[in-house]
Each structure stands twice: as C-alpha cells, then as structure tokens.
Scaffold this active site. Structure first.
Site, PDB file in Angstrom:
ATOM      1  N   LYS A 173       1.316 -14.934 -38.989  1.00 10.47           N
ATOM      2  CA  LYS A 173       1.906 -13.893 -39.845  1.00 10.47           C
ATOM      3  C   LYS A 173       3.410 -14.090 -39.964  1.00 10.47           C
ATOM      4  O   LYS A 173       4.095 -14.268 -38.957  1.00 10.47           O
ATOM      5  CB  LYS A 173       1.634 -12.508 -39.246  1.00 10.47           C
ATOM      6  CG  LYS A 173       0.165 -12.177 -39.139  1.00 10.47           C
ATOM      7  CD  LYS A 173      -0.057 -10.884 -38.362  1.00 10.47           C
ATOM      8  CE  LYS A 173       0.301 -11.007 -36.911  1.00 10.47           C
ATOM      9  NZ  LYS A 173      -0.072  -9.831 -36.104  1.00 10.47           N
ATOM     10  N   THR A 204       7.192   0.168 -40.229  1.00  8.49           N
ATOM     11  CA  THR A 204       6.198  -0.897 -40.059  1.00  8.49           C
ATOM     12  C   THR A 204       5.554  -0.833 -38.670  1.00  8.49           C
ATOM     13  O   THR A 204       5.053  -1.832 -38.171  1.00  8.49           O
ATOM     14  CB  THR A 204       6.848  -2.284 -40.259  1.00  8.49           C
ATOM     15  OG1 THR A 204       7.983  -2.363 -39.385  1.00  8.49           O
ATOM     16  CG2 THR A 204       7.275  -2.517 -41.698  1.00  8.49           C
ATOM     17  N   GLY A 206       2.864  -0.639 -36.219  1.00  5.52           N
ATOM     18  CA  GLY A 206       1.409  -0.833 -36.259  1.00  5.52           C
ATOM     19  C   GLY A 206       0.906  -1.755 -37.355  1.00  5.52           C
ATOM     20  O   GLY A 206      -0.308  -1.826 -37.578  1.00  5.52           O
ATOM     21  N   THR A 207       1.797  -2.502 -38.001  1.00  3.99           N
ATOM     22  CA  THR A 207       1.310  -3.379 -39.087  1.00  3.99           C
ATOM     23  C   THR A 207       0.373  -4.466 -38.563  1.00  3.99           C
ATOM     24  O   THR A 207      -0.638  -4.786 -39.196  1.00  3.99           O
ATOM     25  CB  THR A 207       2.476  -4.050 -39.849  1.00  3.99           C
ATOM     26  OG1 THR A 207       3.338  -4.680 -38.907  1.00  3.99           O
ATOM     27  CG2 THR A 207       3.250  -3.062 -40.675  1.00  3.99           C
ATOM     28  N   GLY A 208       0.733  -5.039 -37.407  1.00  2.00           N
ATOM     29  CA  GLY A 208      -0.100  -6.111 -36.851  1.00  2.00           C
ATOM     30  C   GLY A 208      -1.469  -5.573 -36.441  1.00  2.00           C
ATOM     31  O   GLY A 208      -2.504  -6.203 -36.690  1.00  2.00           O
ATOM     32  N   CYS A 209      -1.473  -4.389 -35.815  1.00  2.00           N
ATOM     33  CA  CYS A 209      -2.743  -3.756 -35.393  1.00  2.00           C
ATOM     34  C   CYS A 209      -3.617  -3.497 -36.619  1.00  2.00           C
ATOM     35  O   CYS A 209      -4.825  -3.764 -36.624  1.00  2.00           O
ATOM     36  CB  CYS A 209      -2.468  -2.421 -34.700  1.00  2.00           C
ATOM     37  SG  CYS A 209      -1.401  -2.546 -33.267  1.00  2.00           S
TER      38      CYS A 209
HETATM   39  N1  LIG Z   1       8.280  -5.448 -44.979  1.00  2.00           N
HETATM   40  C1  LIG Z   1       7.089  -5.995 -45.238  1.00  2.00           C
HETATM   41  N2  LIG Z   1       6.623  -6.036 -46.508  1.00  2.00           N
HETATM   42  C2  LIG Z   1       5.422  -6.580 -46.800  1.00  2.00           C
HETATM   43  N3  LIG Z   1       4.608  -7.087 -45.854  1.00  2.00           N
HETATM   44  C3  LIG Z   1       5.009  -7.087 -44.566  1.00  2.00           C
HETATM   45  C4  LIG Z   1       6.270  -6.537 -44.188  1.00  2.00           C
HETATM   46  N4  LIG Z   1       6.398  -6.645 -42.834  1.00  2.00           N
HETATM   47  C5  LIG Z   1       5.262  -7.238 -42.401  1.00  2.00           C
HETATM   48  N5  LIG Z   1       4.437  -7.521 -43.431  1.00  2.00           N
HETATM   49  C6  LIG Z   1       3.103  -8.104 -43.357  1.00  2.00           C
HETATM   50  O1  LIG Z   1       2.382  -7.295 -42.429  1.00  2.00           O
HETATM   51  C7  LIG Z   1       1.489  -8.077 -41.673  1.00  2.00           C
HETATM   52  C8  LIG Z   1       1.860  -7.948 -40.190  1.00  2.00           C
HETATM   53  O2  LIG Z   1       2.865  -8.884 -39.969  1.00  2.00           O
HETATM   54  P1  LIG Z   1       3.902  -8.943 -38.796  1.00  2.00           P
HETATM   55  O3  LIG Z   1       4.414 -10.343 -38.760  1.00  2.00           O
HETATM   56  O4  LIG Z   1       4.896  -7.840 -38.973  1.00  2.00           O
HETATM   57  O5  LIG Z   1       2.927  -8.649 -37.593  1.00  2.00           O
HETATM   58  P2  LIG Z   1       3.278  -8.111 -36.198  1.00  2.00           P
HETATM   59  O6  LIG Z   1       4.566  -8.652 -35.749  1.00  2.00           O
HETATM   60  O7  LIG Z   1       2.074  -8.329 -35.343  1.00  2.00           O
HETATM   61  O8  LIG Z   1       3.474  -6.601 -36.441  1.00  2.00           O
HETATM   62  P3  LIG Z   1       4.695  -5.787 -35.830  1.00  2.00           P
HETATM   63  O9  LIG Z   1       5.927  -6.345 -36.511  1.00  2.00           O
HETATM   64  O10 LIG Z   1       4.322  -4.406 -36.276  1.00  2.00           O
HETATM   65  O11 LIG Z   1       4.678  -5.988 -34.363  1.00  2.00           O
HETATM   66  C9  LIG Z   1       1.630  -9.500 -42.228  1.00  2.00           C
HETATM   67  O12 LIG Z   1       0.678  -9.676 -43.262  1.00  2.00           O
HETATM   68  C10 LIG Z   1       3.041  -9.508 -42.786  1.00  2.00           C
HETATM   69  O13 LIG Z   1       3.227 -10.506 -43.772  1.00  2.00           O
HETATM   70  C1  LIG Z   2      -0.816   0.303 -27.845  1.00  2.00           C
HETATM   71  C2  LIG Z   2      -0.051  -0.614 -28.738  1.00  2.00           C
HETATM   72  N1  LIG Z   2      -0.641  -1.744 -29.186  1.00  2.00           N
HETATM   73  C3  LIG Z   2       0.040  -2.577 -30.002  1.00  2.00           C
HETATM   74  C4  LIG Z   2       1.331  -2.297 -30.391  1.00  2.00           C
HETATM   75  C5  LIG Z   2       2.102  -3.232 -31.291  1.00  2.00           C
HETATM   76  O1  LIG Z   2       2.029  -2.736 -32.586  1.00  2.00           O
HETATM   77  P1  LIG Z   2       2.343  -3.581 -33.892  1.00  2.00           P
HETATM   78  O2  LIG Z   2       2.687  -4.988 -33.481  1.00  2.00           O
HETATM   79  O3  LIG Z   2       1.099  -3.567 -34.739  1.00  2.00           O
HETATM   80  O4  LIG Z   2       3.496  -2.844 -34.530  1.00  2.00           O
HETATM   81  C6  LIG Z   2       1.918  -1.104 -29.913  1.00  2.00           C
HETATM   82  N2  LIG Z   2       3.175  -0.757 -30.265  1.00  2.00           N
HETATM   83  N3  LIG Z   2       1.195  -0.289 -29.085  1.00  2.00           N
END
Ligand SMILES: Nc1ncnc2c1ncn2[C@@H]1O[C@H](COP(=O)(O)OP(=O)(O)OP(=O)(O)O)[C@@H](O)[C@H]1O
Ligand SMILES: Cc1ncc(COP(=O)(O)O)c(N)n1
Length: 269
Positions: A173, A204, A206-209
């Site tokens: 990602k 953003t 929880g986007t990864g979750c």
């Molecule tokens: N500002 C944004 N606009 C559009 N898409 C985004 C944005 N930020 C993240 N994404 C998308 O959201 C999804 C999660 O990506 P990200 O790399 O942020 O994951 P993550 O690091 O596991 O999540 P987090 O940053 O919440 O810990 C991917 O598809 C990424 O391309």
């Molecule tokens: C319990 C828990 N699991 C995962 C994440 C990471 O969240 P994300 O990478 O989706 O923002 C978090 N903040 N808390």
C-alpha cells in the site's frame, strides 16, 4: 449468508481494529465475527495502554468460532506479543482457513508499537505463510524485506520478495508515499497497479484495517484476489472521501455513506 472473522485488537473509539472490521463486513452484507487478541485503550489522538488477551482465551475464542461457524474468509490485524501470535499461529495450522487476509499491523498513527519487535520472526514463520492476500504498508514492507522503499519499482520488488516468503499474493500500500494513492498488487501471475487520487484529509484512522477487511469481505463474496483488491480499493477511497470529522486527532472513515445517502449496498455494485 457469507461469514467473515476478524482476529485483531479492539479500538474503543471505533475507527480501527475489530470495530472497523465489523463495520466493513456489515457494509458488504457479511455476517461478522471477532476474536479479540488485545484490548487497546486508544482514540483518534493516541494509544494509552494495551492489555493482551491470554493465549488460552485466544485459543478458546478460535475454537468457539471454527467449531461452530467456520468463516468464509478471515482477516488478521494486530497481533502484539509472541505468545498471542503463537496462539493464533497454532489455530491457523489447526483449522487451515482458506481465504486469509493478513494486515501486518506494526505501528499506530501516533507511533506506538502494536507488534513487539520480538514477535517479528514468529510472524514471518507462523502467520505470513497463511496469507491468501498480504497487505503491508510501506514502512511494514521495509521492516519485513529489509529494503528501502521509495518508488513504485521498489514496491514491486518488495511484493515479489514477500511472495517468496510465503504469501500467495501481496498488496504493497502506497498511502505513505507522496502524490496519488498508488498500491501495487502482485498475484504471482501479473503485477497490477491500483491508483486513486489522494484525498486531502487528516481523517485516515483505520484505513489499513478497513481495506484488509474489505478484501476479506470480497473474497467471502466469491471474488478472486485481484477483483477483491480492486473492489476494496474503491471502497476505501469512498470511505476516506466521506471520512468523519470526529475526535480531536485523525478521525475515522465512513463505512456506510452510500447506504445512508443512496440506499445502496456495496453488494449491489
Ligand atoms: N489520503 C488518501 N487518499 C486516498 N487514499 C489513501 C489516502 N491515504 C491512504 N490511502 C489508501 O488507503 C489504503 C490504506 O493505505 P495506507 O498505506 O494508509 O495503509 P496503512 O498504513 O495500513 O493505514 P494507516 O496509515 O491507517 O496505518 C491504501 O489503499 C492507500 O492507498
Ligand atoms: C486495534 C488497532 N488495530 C490496528 C490499528 C492500526 O490502524 P490503521 O493502520 O488501519 O490506521 C490501530 N490503530 N488499532
């Protein structure tokens, strides 16, 4: 009714972890179940404390789910300590679920460690090889491969290495790079590029979750990994576009915007 299980940590503020996963399953018309491996005291600003659930209780939760309602897909998120990770690894070896999506959660937004560094080797040996789809972000892919990732070519290289480590397919990602939100997906047959415009928002959490749960939902609904990722990318982009200005820090994304606004379910798409 299709079913998904999330194995992850609990976020009481509702934006990440188990809570985000269950909302995502619901938005996909999926019956959601959860095995909680850690109770995290966190909100949109910070992680305050973490209580790990005992390995025995994790084993019992896994048994309760798999002996009664074997899920069509499984999403694995935060696994913090070696002992809790071992309990999950043992259960995966025992029940051999088919559609496993693994998000290697390492750090929260405020920089707090959500995976202990001592758990990394066990993660690579006992968890990663169960992945039908593996979804590291760039810092996670760097830790797991030892590479520095700056470009899309680096992301492709990292995805290939992680497939060689045992994941069937890998989505690296690109949320942490500048410019458009580009993710690279390697399914062993081809390398696909998923691009969305970067949305200017701080919300953003929880986007990864959410992305990994959406992939699991799509696998449970019968899509092959490439289609599942494509649909999940559209879902997360939509959820970020309509993110919620809740809390004082990084707010959560909106799982039900289309359901509320247009009376549509993602199932209809
Ligand atoms: N500002 C944004 N606009 C559009 N898409 C985004 C944005 N930020 C993240 N994404 C998308 O959201 C999804 C999660 O990506 P990200 O790399 O942020 O994951 P993550 O690091 O596991 O999540 P987090 O940053 O919440 O810990 C991917 O598809 C990424 O391309
Ligand atoms: C319990 C828990 N699991 C995962 C994440 C990471 O969240 P994300 O990478 O989706 O923002 C978090 N903040 N808390």
């Amino acid at each position: 009714m299709k079913t998904c299980l999330t194995i992850a940590g609990s976020d009481p503020s509702g934006g990440a972890g188990i809570q985000a996963d269950l909302k995502t399953f619901a938005a996909h018309g999926i019956y959601g179940m959860s095995v909680i491996v850690a109770v995290v005291a966190e909100n949109t600003c910070e992680v305050r404390s973490i209580m790990d659930v005992s390995p025995a209780v994790i084993r019992d939760q896994m048994a309760c789910v798999f002996e009664d309602i074997p899920p069509d897909a499984v999403k694995i998120g935060m696994l913090s300590q070696p002992e809790t990770m071992q309990a999950v690894a043992d259960a995966l070896a025992l029940y051999q679920p088919a559609n496993v999506v693994i998000d290697p959660v390492m750090l929260a937004k405020d920089g707090s460690a959500l995976m202990a560094s001592e758990a990394l080797e066990l993660f690579k040996r006992g968890i990663l090889p169960h992945a039908r789809v593996f979804t590291p972000n760039i810092p996670e892919a760097e830790v797991l491969t030892g590479m520095t990732i700056r470009t899309e070519e680096d992301m492709r290289q990292a995805a290939k290495i992680l497939r060689q480590e045992g994941a069937q397919t890998v989505l690296v990602k690109g949320g942490h790079l500048d410019g458009a939100a580009v993710d690279i997906f390697d399914d062993g047959v081809a390398v696909h590029r998923f691009e969305a415009a970067r949305i200017q928002t701080k919300n953003t959490h929880g986007t990864g979750c959410t992305l990994s749960s959406a992939i699991a939902s799509n696998l449970a609904n019968g899509h092959v990994p490439h289609q599942a990722v494509n649909r999940a990318k559209a879902y997360i982009t939509d959820a970020i576009s309509h993110s919620l200005d809740l809390g004082k820090g990084n707010g959560p994304t909106h799982h039900f915007y289309r359901l509320y606004q247009e009376g549509l379910s993602w199932l209809d798409k």
